[in-house]
Design a protein around this motif. Structure first.
Motif, PDB file in Angstrom:
ATOM      1  N   PHE A 245       0.837  -1.203   0.000  1.00 53.69           N
ATOM      2  CA  PHE A 245       0.000   0.000   0.000  1.00 53.69           C
ATOM      3  C   PHE A 245       0.874   1.256   0.000  1.00 53.69           C
ATOM      4  CE2 PHE A 245      -2.616  -2.963   2.817  1.00 53.69           C
ATOM      5  CZ  PHE A 245      -3.198  -3.597   1.736  1.00 53.69           C
ATOM      6  N   LYS A 246       1.814   1.283  -0.924  1.00 50.32           N
ATOM      7  CA  LYS A 246       2.766   2.390  -0.986  1.00 50.32           C
ATOM      8  C   LYS A 246       2.736   3.018  -2.373  1.00 50.32           C
ATOM      9  CE  LYS A 246       6.872   1.825   0.830  1.00 50.32           C
ATOM     10  NZ  LYS A 246       8.280   1.387   1.029  1.00 50.32           N
ATOM     11  N   MET A 247       2.894   4.355  -2.412  1.00 52.66           N
ATOM     12  CA  MET A 247       3.087   5.070  -3.670  1.00 52.66           C
ATOM     13  C   MET A 247       4.463   5.740  -3.639  1.00 52.66           C
ATOM     14  SD  MET A 247      -0.631   6.832  -4.414  1.00 52.66           S
ATOM     15  CE  MET A 247      -0.533   7.933  -3.002  1.00 52.66           C
ATOM     16  N   LYS A 248       5.078   5.780  -4.805  1.00 52.75           N
ATOM     17  CA  LYS A 248       6.403   6.393  -4.924  1.00 52.75           C
ATOM     18  C   LYS A 248       6.432   7.252  -6.175  1.00 52.75           C
ATOM     19  CE  LYS A 248      11.326   5.187  -4.978  1.00 52.75           C
ATOM     20  NZ  LYS A 248      12.296   4.065  -5.007  1.00 52.75           N
ATOM     21  N   SER A 249       6.983   8.447  -6.052  1.00 57.68           N
ATOM     22  CA  SER A 249       7.008   9.374  -7.177  1.00 57.68           C
ATOM     23  C   SER A 249       7.768   8.794  -8.358  1.00 57.68           C
ATOM     24  CB  SER A 249       7.643  10.703  -6.754  1.00 57.68           C
ATOM     25  OG  SER A 249       8.974  10.490  -6.322  1.00 57.68           O
ATOM     26  N   VAL A 250       7.186   8.944  -9.546  1.00 54.24           N
ATOM     27  CA  VAL A 250       7.863   8.651 -10.808  1.00 54.24           C
ATOM     28  C   VAL A 250       7.680   9.879 -11.685  1.00 54.24           C
ATOM     29  CG1 VAL A 250       7.920   7.233 -12.876  1.00 54.24           C
ATOM     30  CG2 VAL A 250       7.536   6.161 -10.667  1.00 54.24           C
ATOM     31  N   LEU A 251       8.756  10.591 -11.933  1.00 48.96           N
ATOM     32  CA  LEU A 251       8.691  11.785 -12.766  1.00 48.96           C
ATOM     33  C   LEU A 251       8.560  11.397 -14.228  1.00 48.96           C
ATOM     34  CD1 LEU A 251      11.522  13.900 -11.083  1.00 48.96           C
ATOM     35  CD2 LEU A 251       9.062  13.934 -10.588  1.00 48.96           C
ATOM     36  N   VAL A 252       7.856  12.235 -14.990  1.00 53.56           N
ATOM     37  CA  VAL A 252       7.719  12.005 -16.424  1.00 53.56           C
ATOM     38  C   VAL A 252       9.065  12.262 -17.095  1.00 53.56           C
ATOM     39  CG1 VAL A 252       6.570  12.776 -18.538  1.00 53.56           C
ATOM     40  CG2 VAL A 252       5.282  12.592 -16.381  1.00 53.56           C
ATOM     41  N   GLY A 253       9.463  11.359 -17.954  1.00 51.64           N
ATOM     42  CA  GLY A 253      10.789  11.438 -18.560  1.00 51.64           C
ATOM     43  C   GLY A 253      10.774  11.877 -20.014  1.00 51.64           C
ATOM     44  N   SER A 254      11.820  11.486 -20.713  1.00 51.04           N
ATOM     45  CA  SER A 254      12.018  11.841 -22.120  1.00 51.04           C
ATOM     46  C   SER A 254      12.780  10.703 -22.788  1.00 51.04           C
ATOM     47  CB  SER A 254      12.814  13.143 -22.227  1.00 51.04           C
ATOM     48  OG  SER A 254      13.287  13.352 -23.544  1.00 51.04           O
ATOM     49  N   LYS A 255      12.538  10.505 -24.075  1.00 46.97           N
ATOM     50  CA  LYS A 255      13.314   9.526 -24.831  1.00 46.97           C
ATOM     51  C   LYS A 255      14.631  10.106 -25.329  1.00 46.97           C
ATOM     52  CE  LYS A 255       9.367   6.799 -26.493  1.00 46.97           C
ATOM     53  NZ  LYS A 255       8.634   6.320 -27.697  1.00 46.97           N
ATOM     54  N   LYS A 452       1.394  13.676 -30.771  1.00 42.74           N
ATOM     55  CA  LYS A 452       2.664  13.433 -30.091  1.00 42.74           C
ATOM     56  C   LYS A 452       3.539  14.676 -30.190  1.00 42.74           C
ATOM     57  CE  LYS A 452       2.838   8.403 -30.453  1.00 42.74           C
ATOM     58  NZ  LYS A 452       2.743   8.215 -28.997  1.00 42.74           N
ATOM     59  N   ILE A 453       4.249  14.947 -29.118  1.00 40.50           N
ATOM     60  CA  ILE A 453       5.051  16.166 -29.045  1.00 40.50           C
ATOM     61  C   ILE A 453       6.171  16.155 -30.076  1.00 40.50           C
ATOM     62  CG2 ILE A 453       6.588  17.521 -27.561  1.00 40.50           C
ATOM     63  CD1 ILE A 453       3.667  17.668 -26.731  1.00 40.50           C
ATOM     64  N   ILE A 454       6.357  17.291 -30.712  1.00 41.33           N
ATOM     65  CA  ILE A 454       7.538  17.544 -31.534  1.00 41.33           C
ATOM     66  C   ILE A 454       8.351  18.615 -30.819  1.00 41.33           C
ATOM     67  CG2 ILE A 454       8.388  18.256 -33.800  1.00 41.33           C
ATOM     68  CD1 ILE A 454       5.679  17.490 -34.967  1.00 41.33           C
ATOM     69  N   PRO A 455       9.626  18.388 -30.497  1.00 45.17           N
ATOM     70  CA  PRO A 455      10.509  17.338 -30.996  1.00 45.17           C
ATOM     71  C   PRO A 455      10.149  15.938 -30.492  1.00 45.17           C
ATOM     72  CG  PRO A 455      11.626  18.626 -29.319  1.00 45.17           C
ATOM     73  CD  PRO A 455      10.338  19.314 -29.578  1.00 45.17           C
ATOM     74  N   LYS A 456      10.397  14.960 -31.369  1.00 46.82           N
ATOM     75  CA  LYS A 456      10.096  13.576 -31.051  1.00 46.82           C
ATOM     76  C   LYS A 456      10.846  13.148 -29.790  1.00 46.82           C
ATOM     77  CE  LYS A 456       9.479  12.346 -35.923  1.00 46.82           C
ATOM     78  NZ  LYS A 456       9.987  11.525 -37.045  1.00 46.82           N
ATOM     79  N   GLY A 457      10.183  12.318 -29.036  1.00 46.32           N
ATOM     80  CA  GLY A 457      10.804  11.801 -27.825  1.00 46.32           C
ATOM     81  C   GLY A 457      10.402  12.527 -26.561  1.00 46.32           C
ATOM     82  N   GLU A 458       9.768  13.695 -26.711  1.00 46.68           N
ATOM     83  CA  GLU A 458       9.271  14.409 -25.536  1.00 46.68           C
ATOM     84  C   GLU A 458       7.813  14.034 -25.287  1.00 46.68           C
ATOM     85  OE1 GLU A 458      11.235  15.974 -23.640  1.00 46.68           O
ATOM     86  OE2 GLU A 458      12.970  16.214 -24.963  1.00 46.68           O
ATOM     87  N   PHE A 459       7.398  14.179 -24.040  1.00 47.03           N
ATOM     88  CA  PHE A 459       6.031  13.864 -23.644  1.00 47.03           C
ATOM     89  C   PHE A 459       5.333  15.127 -23.135  1.00 47.03           C
ATOM     90  CE2 PHE A 459       8.447   9.950 -23.251  1.00 47.03           C
ATOM     91  CZ  PHE A 459       7.633   9.027 -23.900  1.00 47.03           C
ATOM     92  N   HIS A 460       4.006  15.098 -23.182  1.00 46.70           N
ATOM     93  CA  HIS A 460       3.226  16.274 -22.780  1.00 46.70           C
ATOM     94  C   HIS A 460       3.537  16.732 -21.358  1.00 46.70           C
ATOM     95  CE1 HIS A 460       0.744  15.605 -26.342  1.00 46.70           C
ATOM     96  NE2 HIS A 460       0.117  16.749 -26.099  1.00 46.70           N
ATOM     97  N   HIS A 461       3.919  15.817 -20.478  1.00 43.63           N
ATOM     98  CA  HIS A 461       4.005  16.160 -19.058  1.00 43.63           C
ATOM     99  C   HIS A 461       5.425  16.160 -18.515  1.00 43.63           C
ATOM    100  CE1 HIS A 461      -0.259  14.262 -19.230  1.00 43.63           C
ATOM    101  NE2 HIS A 461      -0.242  15.498 -19.688  1.00 43.63           N
ATOM    102  N   GLY A 462       6.413  16.168 -19.407  1.00 41.45           N
ATOM    103  CA  GLY A 462       7.807  16.242 -18.981  1.00 41.45           C
ATOM    104  C   GLY A 462       8.273  17.683 -18.807  1.00 41.45           C
ATOM    105  N   GLN A 463       9.517  17.855 -18.362  1.00 39.93           N
ATOM    106  CA  GLN A 463      10.047  19.190 -18.080  1.00 39.93           C
ATOM    107  C   GLN A 463      10.017  20.082 -19.316  1.00 39.93           C
ATOM    108  OE1 GLN A 463      14.197  19.359 -16.875  1.00 39.93           O
ATOM    109  NE2 GLN A 463      13.927  21.328 -15.857  1.00 39.93           N
ATOM    110  N   TYR A 464      10.311  19.523 -20.481  1.00 40.12           N
ATOM    111  CA  TYR A 464      10.316  20.320 -21.706  1.00 40.12           C
ATOM    112  C   TYR A 464       8.959  20.979 -21.929  1.00 40.12           C
ATOM    113  CZ  TYR A 464      10.453  21.451 -26.694  1.00 40.12           C
ATOM    114  OH  TYR A 464      10.381  22.111 -27.906  1.00 40.12           O
TER     115      TYR A 464
END
Length: 705
Positions: A245-255, A452-464
């Motif tokens: 019953f534990k949650m742990k932060s996982v930050l959104v990343g990038s390719k 999908k985000i351009i530049p390729k490899g980025e996600f909507h919820h990452g730092q970029y």
């Protein structure tokens, strides 16, 4: 007496903190004494915290720390250098919002840590405890041995006390447009939702949930986990460890790189938040997320006016018209080749029709989608850079003329910028596009980031992309432009700091009812949204669909509510911009339109009267300008009877109450437009029983006599 009590609480916190620091333990309590955070360094120097509510543990001891790409981790080997308790109490004014005045009262504990190793790196952890929950963040202070960090993961844990009931959507790195699941914590399975056929794209790499995620403990306590002040950092999802019953932060990343956050020292992370309430309705009333953001940096934003609006939008989702005009690209220029298909929605004539309707019905704006060139070539193409032009209209849309006509009628045009997630194209045109809006006196824009985000490899919820969204808001403010973002990063209370951040999507919206193949949004959807997504901030949900079956356009689709619930949404689902989303012809002659004409959008006071997550909710709001009250209530697929106590009304005032309620034969599926309208007199001592049918609701306008 209240001042003395507050002083004593702060003094006790200060003494406990200072006396305990040498023992590697310290604590801080809320102003009312009900919520307590205990901080401790383990024998190995691992930072941990726990949270209690009325002496009962809410979060068991949970670890804090970081993993880096370029450095040894921040995990253990810390010592406490200093502990600084403080207290803060203010009342600040919202330029627009759910209420005029917001109380901001908390006790704070700043813990300064340093490694015992020869690196001697420093890390601060700051806890703030409010009467309705907690927030904490990491601070990387300026220091000799640390100049830049590449964060590969933030190891923030939330160690729960049991197998709570959870309302959740998956920790998708690209979209929030999922239906909410209601399960036990131990039954969360986010990975099964990857690749959903009704969604543009899904990126679900972990069995994780997105925030806000709301829970109910076995004892009946309500918890909601989220983050506040997300700036120059990646969005946080919460990975689920089912057995513990534990949650742990996982930050959104990038390719495009292994790290998830790149930062120069000094910097602060976003606040990690837990709202804690005994009653579900008080989660909605909480302003904890807003209070963890910095005050207004823009000053006077009176150029933005909260408004209701109509628009050229729903007709495209129904298939009546289209966004594209049917032009062709000839040698790099859009030209009318005589091949226009005739279904283009954003014409000058059609826009004027919406302006005329809005002007007659106390609606302040018109949104126009599909006005600018590029729609023929944006969807389905991998490389969408350079497709959209944000200043050039199609030949059948005279931008200057519709703005002029709107001003003549007292109706503003709302601009639309669909970026197609081609971020560099939008960046290059922002100054020009916002300057055009400023020159025309247009102060609001709906932005979109479909695909999908351009530049390729980025996600909507990452730092970029966090920086893309936030930088657009900051730049738009220079041109007196307010942004309503769709396909956005999550709301984290930044509307306090940048109040031109007016609304956003960030959920499965009304349009899914028009074209999804899974039956649309079920009746329980919005009674869940009110206690989950809406805790983050305003929602542009686009209510007001009167033609609920729309059989002439989509025989297999419908909205799964009654018309009474569609009216209630103007009060229940908050936004400073509220759309009357249906077609003009579906409003004309319908007596239910009167509520949309009357209802406010900017509020002096909000009272959440009742509610249970996923079942029902009733909210009352007092309009700033008129001091009239409006009440909305909605239910799920179950009918129910509610008694409304009007004790929130002003003393000595009688109100004319226009009640829009489900008819006796109403049902969201078989008879959704069956509506009863009645008028009675109401005062502070009145009570009224109302029956809500399956998928139904009610709306009440309370006009001062």
């Amino acid at each position: 007496m209240k001042i003395l009590k507050s002083f004593l609480v702060v003094l006790i916190s200060f003494l406990v903190a200072c006396n305990s620091a040498s023992e590697n333990k310290t604590e801080v309590v809320s102003p009312d004494g009900n919520i307590q955070i205990n901080f401790e360094l383990s024998a190995e120097g691992v930072p941990t915290y726990s949270v209690s509510h009325k002496k009962n543990q809410v979060v068991k001891p949970s670890q804090l720390g970081f993993e880096f790409e370029n450095l040894p981790s921040f995990h253990n080997g810390f010592k406490i250098l200093n502990v600084t308790p403080s207290s803060f109490n203010e009342e600040w004014q919202m330029p627009w919002g759910e209420q005029l005045l917001v109380k901001n009262n908390y006790n704070q504990l700043k813990i300064e840590l340093q490694e015992t190793s020869e690196l001697n790196r420093k890390l601060n952890i700051v806890f703030r405890v409010f009467d309705d929950g907690i927030g904490f963040r990491y601070e990387f202070p300026e220091q000799e041995n640390l100049k830049e960090v590449l964060v590969s993961e933030e190891n923030t844990e939330f160690n729960l006390t049991g197998d709570h009931k959870v309302w959740w959507i998956p920790g998708d790195w690209d979209i929030y447009e999922h239906l909410y699941n209601t399960t036990k914590f131990s039954e969360i399975d986010a990975l099964k939702l990857s690749g959903h056929k009704n969604l543009a794209q899904t990126s679900i790499p972990n069995n994780a949930v997105n925030t806000p995620v709301t829970m109910k403990t076995e004892s009946g306590l309500h918890l909601s986990f989220h983050e506040a002040s997300l700036i120059d950092y990646s969005g946080m999802t919460l990975q689920v460890e089912l057995e513990g019953f534990k949650m742990k932060s996982v930050l959104v990343g990038s390719k495009n790189h292994d790290y998830k956050v790149k930062q120069t020292i000094p910097f602060n992370t976003p606040w990690r938040t837990i709202q804690i309430e005994e009653e579900a309705k008080d989660l909605i009333a909480s302003k904890l997320i807003l209070n963890l953001n910095e005050p207004n940096k823009l000053g006077d934003v009176s150029w933005f006016k909260p408004m209701k609006y109509t628009g050229i939008w729903w007709e495209m989702h129904l298939g009546k018209s289209s966004w594209d005009y049917g032009m062709e690209d000839v040698n790099g220029k859009w030209k009318d080749t005589g091949k226009a298909h005739g279904k283009h929605g954003a014409t000058t004539e059609n826009t004027k029709r919406f302006i005329d309707f809005s002007a007659k019905n106390n609606i302040g704006g018109v949104l126009v989608e599909g006005w600018n060139t590029g729609w023929e070539h944006w969807i389905g193409f991998e490389d969408r850079e350079g497709v959209f032009d944000f200043v050039t209209p199609y030949p059948d849309y005279d931008l200057q003329e519709v703005v002029r006509y709107g001003k003549e009628k007292g109706v503003d045009i709302i601009m639309h910028h669909e970026t197609s997630a081609a971020t560099q194209t939008y960046e290059k045109q922002q100054d020009t596009a916002y300057a055009l809006m400023q020159s025309l006196g247009i102060h609001a824009v709906k932005t979109g980031y479909v695909g999908k985000i351009i530049p390729k490899g980025e996600f909507h919820h990452g730092q970029y992309m966090v920086n893309q969204y936030n930088n657009a808001v900051i730049k738009a403010a220079k041109y007196q432009v307010a942004i309503n973002a769709h396909e956005p990063i999550k709301a984290t209370g930044l509307r306090r700091t940048y109040p031109n951040t007016i609304s956003r999507e960030g959920l499965r919206g009304q349009e899914f009812n028009a074209w999804s193949s899974d039956g649309g949004n079920p009746p329980e959807h919005l009674p869940i949204v009110a206690f989950t997504r809406m805790l983050a901030g305003p929602i542009d949900y686009t209510p007001g669909i009167f033609n609920i079956k729309f059989n002439e356009y989509k025989k297999d689709n419908q909205v799964n509510t009654t018309i009474a619930q569609q009216l209630a949404l103007y009060v229940v689902i908050y936004s400073p911009v509220q759309m009357a989303a249906d077609l003009v012809e579906h409003y004309e002659g319908n007596p239910a339109l009167q509520f949309i004409k009357d209802v406010g959008v900017d509020w002096q006071q909000t009272e959440v009267l009742n509610g249970e997550i996923g079942d029902y909710v009733t909210i009352a709001r007092k309009e700033r300008a008129s001091e009239n009250w409006f009440v909305g209530g909605i239910t799920d697929e179950n009918s129910r009877d509610l008694e409304i106590d009007f004790s929130f009304l002003d003393e000595g005032v009688t109100y004319t109450a226009n009640i829009y309620e489900d008819g006796k034969k109403a049902h969201y599926n078989t008879n959704p437009t069956n509506l009863n309208i009645r008028t009675i007199e109401i005062n502070k001592h009145s009570k009224e029983k109302l029956h809500l049918v399956e998928g139904g609701g009610f709306a009440i306008s309370l006009i001062k006599k």
